[in-house]
Motif scaffolding. Structure first.
Motif, short mmCIF file in Angstrom:
data_model
loop_
_atom_site.label_atom_id
_atom_site.label_comp_id
_atom_site.label_asym_id
_atom_site.label_seq_id
_atom_site.Cartn_x
_atom_site.Cartn_y
_atom_site.Cartn_z
N ASP A 286 -4.14 6.40 -5.25
CA ASP A 286 -5.38 6.50 -4.52
C ASP A 286 -6.53 5.95 -5.38
O ASP A 286 -6.68 6.35 -6.54
CB ASP A 286 -5.65 7.95 -4.15
N VAL A 406 1.23 7.20 3.27
CA VAL A 406 0.39 6.04 2.99
C VAL A 406 -0.59 6.41 1.87
O VAL A 406 -1.29 7.42 1.95
CB VAL A 406 -0.40 5.59 4.24
N ASP A 408 -3.52 4.37 -0.57
CA ASP A 408 -4.27 3.13 -0.78
C ASP A 408 -3.87 2.07 0.24
O ASP A 408 -3.73 0.88 -0.09
CB ASP A 408 -4.04 2.61 -2.21
N GLY A 409 -3.65 2.50 1.48
CA GLY A 409 -3.33 1.58 2.55
C GLY A 409 -1.91 1.05 2.54
O GLY A 409 -1.56 0.19 3.37
N LYS A 410 -1.07 1.54 1.65
CA LYS A 410 0.30 1.05 1.55
C LYS A 410 1.28 2.15 1.93
O LYS A 410 1.10 3.31 1.57
CB LYS A 410 0.59 0.58 0.12
N GLU A 411 2.34 1.79 2.65
CA GLU A 411 3.38 2.76 2.99
C GLU A 411 4.20 3.09 1.74
O GLU A 411 4.59 2.20 0.99
CB GLU A 411 4.29 2.19 4.08
#
Length: 490
Positions: A286, A406, A408-411
């Motif tokens: 994050d 999720v 930082d916008g990532k899976e």
């Protein structure tokens, strides 16, 4: 929410013990105060799963009687302590968070509990955990889910969930946790307290994770560490002075080469070689957590007058090897047999470990991956005295999930991604701690992990104490704001 900062809310455990020894406070009055706090707050937190009011009061009265007779008492005289429900307590129900042991009452203390009692500490109860520690949270099929005192809708982390919540809320000044893959450091970070996983073997473990007679209890042998969870670094150091030392019951236990656990002053750390990594080269983190921990590391370097390098060991993600080692340490056959005999359905990560067909080649591959991690890390630590990272990849999240899917916008892998920094300390056995270094914009605590060289527990404590001076301690919204020792408490 902006929590109320208050240095007077917590009394150090050395001061508590000295007040009891001097007669300023009685051990019995402190036990009464502890159970009053628990009654007032734990109905919302569910930090405790089993209380021992009668046993605690008996033990406290005995401490008071010894003092009245002029007999010696230990360095933790009268200090209330909570013990994680994975750690055995003689005569007090210890369930390990599992229906398989719902009515289990050990006939002996874990070594650490025996030492705490001998030092005069008063065990007030057991704190909640995930089943056998398989899962970094505080829920199981026996007890209500433990909640985070900073926000009751969020997890306190785990598996030492109840211990973290109990200390953060001021229910007890000291709680004992166990850490097989971050289970002291993760809840310390998410609850805004101090937690240290000492070097492997510094605090002996028995019967927990060593006793072959008890499937489930006997898990995690090559990874498990026991450590204190406290409001301050000084409290943790005092607890370790009592908890440490060799035991014939634990083949990993270390000799007592540290005889003075007092924390060296910060000026002794000048010139310390510090490395900081925001992701260890593979973690998804994050951005707010990364920014808070990096800023804290820079402040620490400035305080000590030393240079902070951006660096990390040349590691690839070791999560699969870690999971395989956990499976290898688990009595899978014994647990399957017990579950079948009792008609109990095991769930979550533990169930998946039991259902999967493991091979000898998989175990061998994991063992050699561990050797690679250890070798790579000690070579890296020849260049640095400490490695600083976020303690967790994100701040506290919802109660109903194993972790965010999720970041930082990532899976990411919801069950493990947020714990990306933890297992390195367990695979290597290096001492590591989480020290609180701030709050996110929405008021969730963030911890910085400090990892030291082989056996340098005192160094980790010293650097943690230096970091501690840079931040004002704060209580969570749900927490006791009363001082431990009130006037006339004797």
């Amino acid at each position: 929410m902006n929590p109320t900062a208050c240095k007077d809310c917590a009394t150090g455990i050395a001061d508590i013990a000295e007040a009891v020894r001097s007669g300023t406070a009685s051990a019995e009055s402190l036990v009464d105060e502890t159970f009053a706090r628990i009654a007032a707050l734990d109905g919302s937190l569910h930090a405790f799963c089993t209380l021992d009011e009668a046993g605690a009061r008996d033990a406290a009265r005995e401490v008071d009687r010894r003092i009245a007779r002029g007999d010696p008492v230990g360095p933790l005289a009268g200090v209330p302590v909570a013990v994680k429900d994975l750690i055995c307590t003689r005569g007090l129900r210890t369930t390990f968070g599992s229906q398989l042991y719902a009515d289990h009452v050990p006939d002996e203390d874990d070594v650490v509990v025996e030492r705490l009692r001998a030092a005069g500490a008063i065990v007030v109860g057991k704190t909640n955990t995930s089943e056998f520690g398989y899962g970094a949270f505080g829920h199981n099929a026996l007890f209500p889910t433990t909640r985070n005192p900073w926000n009751l809708d969020l997890t306190p982390g785990g598996s030492s969930a109840g211990s973290g919540a109990a200390v953060a809320a001021g229910l007890v000044p000291l709680a004992i946790g166990s850490d097989g893959g971050g289970s002291v450091r993760a809840p310390a970070a998410l609850c805004g307290i101090y937690g240290i996983k000492p070097s492997m073997g510094r605090v002996p473990a028995w019967p927990g994770c060593r006793d072959e007679r008890f499937p489930g209890i006997s898990s995690w042998e090559s990874l498990e560490h026991i450590g204190p969870m406290t409001r301050t670094v000084a409290d943790a150091a005092l607890a370790l002075s009592v908890m440490s030392g060799p035991s014939a019951k634990d083949r990993f236990s270390l000799p007592m080469e540290i005889t003075d656990w007092s924390i060296p002053p910060a000026d002794t750390l000048r010139g310390t070689r510090l490395a900081y990594s925001g992701d260890l080269g593979f973690a998804t983190v994050d951005p707010e957590v990364r920014a808070i921990t990096e800023a804290a590391a820079l402040r620490l370097a400035a305080l000590l007058g030393c240079r902070l390098e951006s660096d990390q060991p040349a590691l690839t993600h070791y999560g699969a090897a870690f999971e395989t080692l956990v499976a290898m340490d688990t009595d899978r056959q014994g647990l399957r047999r017990m579950a079948a005999e009792q008609g109990v359905v095991l769930q979550g990560w533990l169930a998946s470990l039991l259902e999967r067909e493991w091979t000898a080649d998989a175990f061998t591959e994991a063992l050699f991956e561990r050797k690679k991690v250890v070798s790579t890390t000690w070579r890296f630590m020849e260049r640095y005295d400490f490695l600083l990272t976020p303690a967790t990849a994100c701040a506290a999240f919802g109660l109903d999930i194993a972790g965010p899917s999720v970041i930082d916008g990532k899976e990411v892998n919801a069950g493990s991604a947020w714990l990306a920094f933890s297992a390195l300390g367990n695979l290597t056995g290096l001492p590591a701690a989480s020290v609180p270094v701030g709050l996110t914009r929405d008021g969730r605590p963030v911890g910085l992990q400090i990892m030291g060289k082989h056996l340098d527990d005192k160094g980790v404590l010293a650097l943690s104490a230096a970091m501690e001076t840079l931040f004002t301690p704060a209580w969570p919204p749900l927490g006791c704001r009363e001082p431990w020792m009130k006037p006339g408490a004797g």
